[in-house]
Structure formats: structure tokens, C-alpha cells
Write an enzyme that holds these catalytic residues in place. Sequence first.
Site, PDB file in Angstrom:
ATOM      1  CB  SER A 109      -0.974  -0.065   1.079  1.00  0.00           C
ATOM      2  OG  SER A 109      -2.021   0.992   1.186  1.00  0.00           O
ATOM      3  CG  HIS A 132      -4.287  -1.642  -2.576  1.00  0.00           C
ATOM      4  ND1 HIS A 132      -4.627  -0.430  -2.100  1.00  0.00           N
ATOM      5  CD2 HIS A 132      -3.513  -2.318  -1.628  1.00  0.00           C
ATOM      6  CE1 HIS A 132      -4.617  -0.393  -0.952  1.00  0.00           C
ATOM      7  NE2 HIS A 132      -3.703  -1.384  -0.517  1.00  0.00           N
TER       8      HIS A 132
END
Length: 224
Positions: A109, A132
Site C-alpha cells: 500500500s 492497489h
Amino acid sequence: MNQDANTSLNSIKEMGTASLPVLKQNNIHCITIIGQIEGHMVLPPQNKTTKYEHIIPQLIAIEQSKDIEGLILILNTVGGDVEAGLAIAEMISTMSKPTVSLVLGGGHSIGVPLSVCTDYSFIASTASMTVHPIRMSGLVIGIPQTYDYLNKMQERIVTFVTKHTSITKEDFYALMLKTGELADDVGTVLVGQEAVDCGLINEVGGIDQAIKKLQNLMENKEDK
């Protein structure tokens, strides 16, 4: 029994840990980014966290120190506060001293920008990185302004990552929006060499390679 041995035994007895070796004339500083990056919200006490208000003063002290000549950044993080993580990454990327990162376990992340913010980056062969889109837990997007804000925040992350790596925006977005790889979500998990092959990380390696590379960068800076 000598004094050092007594000190070590006392440390084990009182703290459950052995004393760290004291290095003479150590000119490399190590910062670890582990667990979840804590920003504006205080996380539950059972969470393993890295607090950005602790990291930022360290970075300023390292930059000003005459004794420290290089920084090694060790990461094993699931991500966390987006703005806090990006703030740390921005500070490290603008330091005048050589910097090297090593991803161990995971750099997921917002850990992705932190993994690539240094002058050179390594990843362990078994470590992984998850790329993501930004998530905001519990938030229902009900107005266009909120959606626009998320888009701008996402663009800041993409711009930072592509500026500090060889991956293109198109390829990074493709990884970010890939379907079928994560359960009930979009994104991509990259393991070891895969992160190097796509241009996110410079090299697969461990602590030995990371320190040698940092020392090489430090020597090259001295020669200039």
C-alpha cells in the site's frame, strides 16, 4: 566474568533481550518502518505501528548530523495513513545524504512509495509488495468532491512512485487496477524479482548487499 558479559546478562534478565553491539565510528543510521504507519489517528495499542511524528524528527537529526553519512531504511509494513506515509517518503527523497531501502516481508500500500523513495532500493527474494488504489475504510462516497479528492490523492502517489522508479504511469495504473488477483478487490501482489522486473525496485538482495551499496554511494559522494 567481564563487565560487558554482566551487562548483557542483566539486559536479558530485566528486559528479555540481549544488548545490541556497540559499533565504533558507525556512520550509517538505520530507520525501520514496521507494522502499520500511524498518522493523524491513534491506532489500538495491540497494533504494531510506526508513528510518523517519531520518524520525522529522526530524519531532520540525520540530515543535520556531521557523523551520519548514510541512511538505510528497512521496511516490513502493511501500509497505513496515506498522508503520513507520503510525508515520510517525501522527506527521505529530499535528503542530501545517500539512502538505500530494503523491503523485508512486505512493503504494501503506502509502503510502496516508502520503498522507492531512497537513492537505491532492494527487496528480499521472498518479500512482497501490494499495489492497489487508495482505500478509506468505512467511508461511503456520496458526493463528487470526495471522489475528486481521492483521485487527486491517488495521482500524488502515482506521480511520486513513477518519479523515483523506472515504471511508467500506465504500467503502474495497470498493476493498481488489475482484477482477479486479490479476493474481492483490485490490485497486484509482486514478490521479490517481480517487483524488480516491473521497474518498481532496483534489485533483489539482502542486508549485506544493501549496506555495501550504501557504502558505495557514500564513497562516491565523498569523491565529488
